[in-house]
Design a protein around this motif. Structure first.
Motif, PDB file in Angstrom:
ATOM      1  N   GLN A 358     -28.238  35.946   7.758  1.00 53.53           N
ATOM      2  CA  GLN A 358     -28.551  35.329   9.053  1.00 53.53           C
ATOM      3  C   GLN A 358     -27.481  34.323   9.472  1.00 53.53           C
ATOM      4  O   GLN A 358     -27.520  33.803  10.580  1.00 53.53           O
ATOM      5  N   LEU A 362     -22.893  36.283  15.501  1.00 54.08           N
ATOM      6  CA  LEU A 362     -22.302  37.497  16.067  1.00 54.08           C
ATOM      7  C   LEU A 362     -21.306  37.197  17.184  1.00 54.08           C
ATOM      8  O   LEU A 362     -21.206  37.934  18.155  1.00 54.08           O
ATOM      9  N   MET A 378     -20.242  44.277  13.416  1.00 52.51           N
ATOM     10  CA  MET A 378     -20.837  45.604  13.299  1.00 52.51           C
ATOM     11  C   MET A 378     -21.386  45.830  11.894  1.00 52.51           C
ATOM     12  O   MET A 378     -22.468  46.363  11.714  1.00 52.51           O
ATOM     13  N   LEU A 381     -24.548  43.827  11.373  1.00 52.49           N
ATOM     14  CA  LEU A 381     -25.693  44.518  11.986  1.00 52.49           C
ATOM     15  C   LEU A 381     -26.174  45.654  11.090  1.00 52.49           C
ATOM     16  O   LEU A 381     -27.383  45.870  10.923  1.00 52.49           O
ATOM     17  N   ARG A 384     -28.002  44.152   8.203  1.00 53.53           N
ATOM     18  CA  ARG A 384     -29.317  43.648   8.627  1.00 53.53           C
ATOM     19  C   ARG A 384     -30.279  44.802   8.823  1.00 53.53           C
ATOM     20  O   ARG A 384     -31.480  44.673   8.554  1.00 53.53           O
ATOM     21  N   LYS A 385     -29.754  45.922   9.283  1.00 57.60           N
ATOM     22  CA  LYS A 385     -30.602  47.100   9.477  1.00 57.60           C
ATOM     23  C   LYS A 385     -31.145  47.566   8.125  1.00 57.60           C
ATOM     24  O   LYS A 385     -32.325  47.828   7.968  1.00 57.60           O
ATOM     25  N   ALA A 388     -33.718  45.080   7.032  1.00 61.43           N
ATOM     26  CA  ALA A 388     -34.980  45.159   7.780  1.00 61.43           C
ATOM     27  C   ALA A 388     -35.842  46.312   7.264  1.00 61.43           C
ATOM     28  O   ALA A 388     -37.067  46.206   7.201  1.00 61.43           O
ATOM     29  N   ARG A 391     -37.904  45.206   4.604  1.00 64.49           N
ATOM     30  CA  ARG A 391     -38.822  44.092   4.860  1.00 64.49           C
ATOM     31  C   ARG A 391     -39.726  44.371   6.041  1.00 64.49           C
ATOM     32  O   ARG A 391     -40.070  43.483   6.810  1.00 64.49           O
ATOM     33  N   SER A 394     -42.816  42.163   6.262  1.00 67.70           N
ATOM     34  CA  SER A 394     -42.693  40.709   6.231  1.00 67.70           C
ATOM     35  C   SER A 394     -43.242  40.121   7.519  1.00 67.70           C
ATOM     36  O   SER A 394     -43.453  40.812   8.512  1.00 67.70           O
ATOM     37  N   GLU A 396     -41.700  38.316   9.510  1.00 68.16           N
ATOM     38  CA  GLU A 396     -40.699  38.502  10.546  1.00 68.16           C
ATOM     39  C   GLU A 396     -40.775  39.896  11.150  1.00 68.16           C
ATOM     40  O   GLU A 396     -40.717  40.072  12.363  1.00 68.16           O
ATOM     41  N   GLY A 397     -40.931  40.868  10.279  1.00 62.68           N
ATOM     42  CA  GLY A 397     -41.033  42.248  10.733  1.00 62.68           C
ATOM     43  C   GLY A 397     -42.171  42.397  11.722  1.00 62.68           C
ATOM     44  O   GLY A 397     -42.039  43.035  12.773  1.00 62.68           O
ATOM     45  N   TYR A 400     -41.401  40.649  15.044  1.00 56.11           N
ATOM     46  CA  TYR A 400     -40.513  41.446  15.896  1.00 56.11           C
ATOM     47  C   TYR A 400     -41.241  42.645  16.489  1.00 56.11           C
ATOM     48  O   TYR A 400     -40.987  43.039  17.625  1.00 56.11           O
TER      49      TYR A 400
END
Lengths: 455, 224, 246
Positions: A358, A362, A378, A381, A384-385, A388, A391, A394, A396-397, A400
């Motif tokens: 985190q 960017l 890139m 990202l 992070r993909k 995710a 998670r 989570s 956060e998931g 979102y």
């Protein structure tokens, strides 16, 4: 590995007056030097692009280059060892040391050896490993992680270095002149170099065509480690290969400008095998340990593969606005700044690097200066993909998911938003998030338009 | 499976795009011109904090070098055999009357090490110069050992002006196969240095505190 | 009459509706007939940034199909414009038909200031902008879209007080969407570092083209007697209004 506590360490760094004072100058100084050094080239942007091409092309034929390198290096008399992971690499080095009757090992700065924890391991096995790069040495004795890839201990106040050197007997009384401190360290190291039996170094580039390894430095410690000891052990990641000397030199020409802002570093050594018959210095045995340690996994996915182009210059650190606030410690591993965000998660595992991933807004400043053409944002990202996906369940998931659903609706003020607004704003006030307006634009606009339509 | 095959196998299994390499131009080289090679080499080497002496090979060989050694207060100098041969008998003669004690690098490992660590100055030979960088390319070997340009506080490196190349690309071509690579080639572009304490730079961290390049010029006719 | 679509970013829609109205009215005053298409409430950028491209793709699909009228799509945010221009096509790598549509939309998507300057040809219109104005580019607009000179051109004033770019203006302000939530201390420190040259300058208004930068820097600035951070749409619209009513 347990999770890297980026935020906690970053908070400490924000309150560390010494670090903050240095960070106000250091990245900007490096940037100015870099630009001046690159401006000597007729077309710096073109040169960066070509270097990136060389690295990308080399990666596409990496396994073949490794085979060619192995063949030619062996023909030069170099011993090649392969290590799948950190543990294998450490054991190979231990095995090589075991054959020598010396308990002291001298080593130069190598990010790879940091990565595999070589010094700590050898210490546990009864070998004293001495870092010979001045900054790395200070870090070693003070037990500090590297603050910056180029100047690992550049943040350590001169008083602290003085106390340390006093303690070690390098100086007789307190010294606050950095130059005098450096000179004092020189005398200590010269004795060590003259007695060195084994030298451990890293590798900046490996050349397939000639089976050569290149080392780039300013201090001369790498040269000593390649001249005095009978045994030289050089560790390299599998990604260091380029096809030819010409390719190596092309990228090399951009390394010091990107790194320290020099036109060229004081020394570059190109080793092609141990000393030849009749020579009186140089190693009798040259061992090159080729280390994978997660890199082939990075290679497997064409989306993450470009990360392997990295030549460890540190240019991305110096333009990173996050690094410029917090320095190297929060990154929690051998690599810091944007290249740390790109490499560390793939080496220590995505979950351990959750917070670290985190640490990027960017902004894209890093990719503009990278001589290896790495598109850090890139890659971040992409990572992070991957994270995710691990998670999904989570908090956060879920957040979102809810937000995505809420925002997928069209123009109207929906009921969900009406209910959520006060709760969100209460939270937002607490955490300093942008607060929601009493009426969303689309709703207000819709009403205004209706009014216009009325006669 | 051994580590080698495991690693290579994994890499080879990965999907690879057949990249169309972009044929890009050079972007690093300036318009080549041999005329300014030596001048730029010297200018840039000086910018890299080295001292430079330009001498006519046919002229009073080495008097400037001896003067420089004396002004640095150097009393004992160790020469590699390659340097000795390049400087020639006239220089050796001149040295004998100068009060500077010169010896050849011992031809045994311990002796060489001792001599290199004890000498005030070491004189080595660079096979090439790289004009664009102001850098010297030393080929190490029996006649030109590594330690003499590393351990003494003053490193003197002698170079023929005619062997100054345009840039790294030219050096790569000069080094390239089918010639076998020497065991070690070192590119030297300045004295040993560090700025690891508070970013304050100084010379002589581990290696030479000073670098003195001696460029031997054959006279204008031979240089081009 | 020139026609264009206006995309209202989620941050503007939900938190900063004034910027939405300023953009709308600015475009109208400049003679553009504005259509606000019924798109999803977000371009999908926050989801892509967080590694959730599936969700981003769903939103992108909604946006693309809501603006199939072939008219330019104007976005008062550099990062949303960059999302639509550069990331939408990559989101549909496995769907050639959608990708073709995404590429077509990319061609006619503009960040507000570049729309005004590059598309409408408005430049140096001699606005009477009150107070000394400083400008700082926004990361994604700057590096992704190459937007740097357009806002400066628009802000140039007939009274000879053009806007100037601040020192080290290229460095990120620290917003970065969810970044400011994950690392609030670092994010805040970045904003304060970026404000320093503004505070030391004689400028009274710091103009940005990104709603995110605007809220973030405004919050870091706090209540200041003479200085404020504003979005370019608000500044331009107000200036035009003042000129219209002397």
């Amino acid at each position: 590995m347990r999770s890297i506590p980026f935020r906690r360490v970053a908070k400490d760094a924000l309150e560390d007056q010494d670090a903050q004072r240095l960070l106000k100058i250091l990245p900007f100084a490096f940037r100015a030097l870099r630009e001046a050094a690159l401006s000597e080239l007729p077309d710096p942007k073109g040169a960066l692009k070509k270097a990136a091409e060389i690295r990308a092309d080399a990666l596409e034929v990496l396994p073949e280059l490794l085979e060619t390198f192995e063949k030619n290096a062996k023909a030069n008399g170099t011993n090649i060892h392969w290590a799948r992971d950190a543990k294998e690499a450490r054991l190979i080095v231990l095995g090589l040391l075991g054959a020598q009757n010396s308990k002291t090992v001298l080593k130069s700065k190598s990010m790879l050896t940091e990565e595999i924890g070589l010094r700590e391991f050898l210490g546990e096995e009864g070998f004293e490993t001495l870092e010979t790069d001045l900054g790395e040495f200070i870090c070693q004795v003070l037990g500090l992680p590297p603050f910056h890839i180029v100047g690992p201990a550049i943040n350590v106040p001169v008083e602290r270095v003085s106390a340390l050197f006093l303690d070690m007997g390098f100086i007789q009384g307190p010294v606050t002149d950095p130059v005098a401190l450096g000179v004092a360290a020189r005398e200590f190291f010269r004795r060590k170099f003259s007695e060195a039996k084994v030298g451990i170094t890293g590798v900046n580039f490996a050349v397939a065509e000639t089976g050569s390894i290149l080392g780039v430095e300013n201090e001369g410690n790498i040269r000593f480690l390649k001249s005095v000891p009978k045994v030289q052990v050089s560790l390299m990641g599998i990604e260091k290969l380029v096809p030819t000397i010409e390719d190596a030199f092309y990228v090399l020409r951009l390394l010091p400008p990107s790194c320290t802002g020099q036109r060229m570093s004081a020394y570059v050594t190109i080793d092609s095998g141990p000393r030849r018959f009749g020579e009186f210095d140089g190693p009798e045995e040259l061992h090159v340990v080729i280390v994978d340690n997660g890199r082939s996994k990075i290679y497997e996915d064409p989306k993450t593969r470009p990360a392997l182009a990295c030549i460890r210059c540190g240019a991305c650190l110096n333009v990173c606005p996050v690094y410029a606030q917090v320095g190297g410690y929060p990154y929690g591993f051998a690599y810091s700044g944007p290249m740390g965000l790109v490499w560390t998660p793939m080496l220590v595992g995505l979950k351990a690097a959750n917070e670290l991933l985190q640490a990027c807004s960017l902004c894209g400043a890093c990719k503009e200066v990278c001589p290896a053409g790495i598109d850090h944002p890139m890659l971040i990202l992409e990572l992070r993909k991957k994270l995710a996906r691990k998670r999904l369940l989570s908090l956060e998931g879920i957040a979102y998911g809810v937000a995505g659903f809420g925002l997928s609706g069209g123009m109207r003020e929906n009921l969900g938003l009406k209910i959520l607004r006060p709760f969100y704003n209460a939270l937002g006030r607490r955490f300093g998030l942008p607060l929601l307006a009493p009426r969303r634009f689309r709703e207000a606009f819709g009403a205004a338009q209706n009014k216009e339509k009325m006669p | 499976m051994n580590a080698r095959d495991a690693i290579l196998g994994r890499l080879k299994k990965a999907p690879r795009e057949s990249r169309q390499p972009e044929r890009l131009g050079d972007f690093q080289a300036r318009a080549p011109g041999k005329d300014g090679l030596t001048e730029r080499f010297i200018e840039r080497l000086k910018q890299n904090s080295a001292m430079v002496i330009l001498e006519k090979e046919s002229g009073d060989v080495g008097s400037a070098l001896l003067k420089a050694l004396q002004s640095e207060g150097i009393e004992r100098v160790v020469f590699t055999r390659a340097a000795d041969a390049l400087l020639g008998p006239a220089f050796q003669e001149a040295m004998q009357t100068s009060g500077v004690v010169g010896t050849l690098a011992p031809e045994d490992e311990e002796g060489l090490k001792r001599a290199a660590f004890q000498a005030y100055a070491g004189v080595s030979v660079a096979k090439w110069g790289v004009s664009e960088l102001g850098a010297l390319a030393l080929v190490h070997g029996k006649e030109n050992p590594r330690l003499l340009s590393l351990a003494p506080p003053l490193s003197v490196i002698v170079l023929k002006a005619g062997s100054i190349l345009e840039d790294l690309r030219a050096l790569a071509i000069a080094l390239a196969p089918p010639l076998a690579m020497p065991s070690q080639v070192t590119l030297v572009s300045g004295p040993s240095q560090s700025a690891d304490i508070q970013g304050v730079p100084f010379f002589g961290m581990h290696g030479p505190k000073k670098l003195l390049a001696v460029v031997l010029q054959d006279g204008p006719s031979k240089e081009g | 009459m020139y026609q264009a679509n206006l995309f209202v970013p989620c941050l503007v829609d939900l938190a900063l509706p004034d910027i939405g109205f300023a953009t709308l009215n600015l475009l109208r005053r400049l003679g553009v007939e504005v259509n606000i298409p019924d798109t999803p409430g977000c371009c999908g950028q926050p989801f892509l940034n967080e590694g959730r491209p599936k969700r981003a793709r769903a939103l992108a699909r909604g946006v693309i199909s809501a603006v199939e009228n072939g008219k330019p799509l104007v976005v008062p945010s550099g990062s949303c414009a960059e999302m639509i221009k550069f990331h939408y096509p990559t989101l549909f790598e496995d769907e050639p038909r959608m990708q073709a549509k995404a590429l077509e939309l990319a061609q006619r998507t503009f960040e507000l200031s570049s729309f005004l300057v590059d598309e409408l040809g408005i430049e140096g219109i001699g606005l009477d902008i009150q107070g000394k104005v400083a400008y700082r580019p926004s990361c994604r607009a700057l590096r992704g879209l190459g937007v740097r000179s357009q806002p400066l051109a628009l802000l140039s004033s007939s009274r000879g007080q053009g806007a100037s770019e601040l020192e080290s203006a290229e460095a990120c302000c620290g917003f970065g969407g969810a970044f400011s939530f994950h690392l609030p201390e670092v994010s805040k420190a970045m904003a304060h570092a970026r404000l320093e040259p503004f505070l030391q300058s004689g400028a009274e208004v710091l103009v940005v083209i990104e709603p995110g930068c605007m809220t973030h820097l405004s919050r870091a600035l706090g209540k200041h007697e003479t200085k404020q951070v504003r979005h370019i749409a608000s500044v331009l619209y107000e200036a035009l209004e003042r000129r219209a009513r002397p």
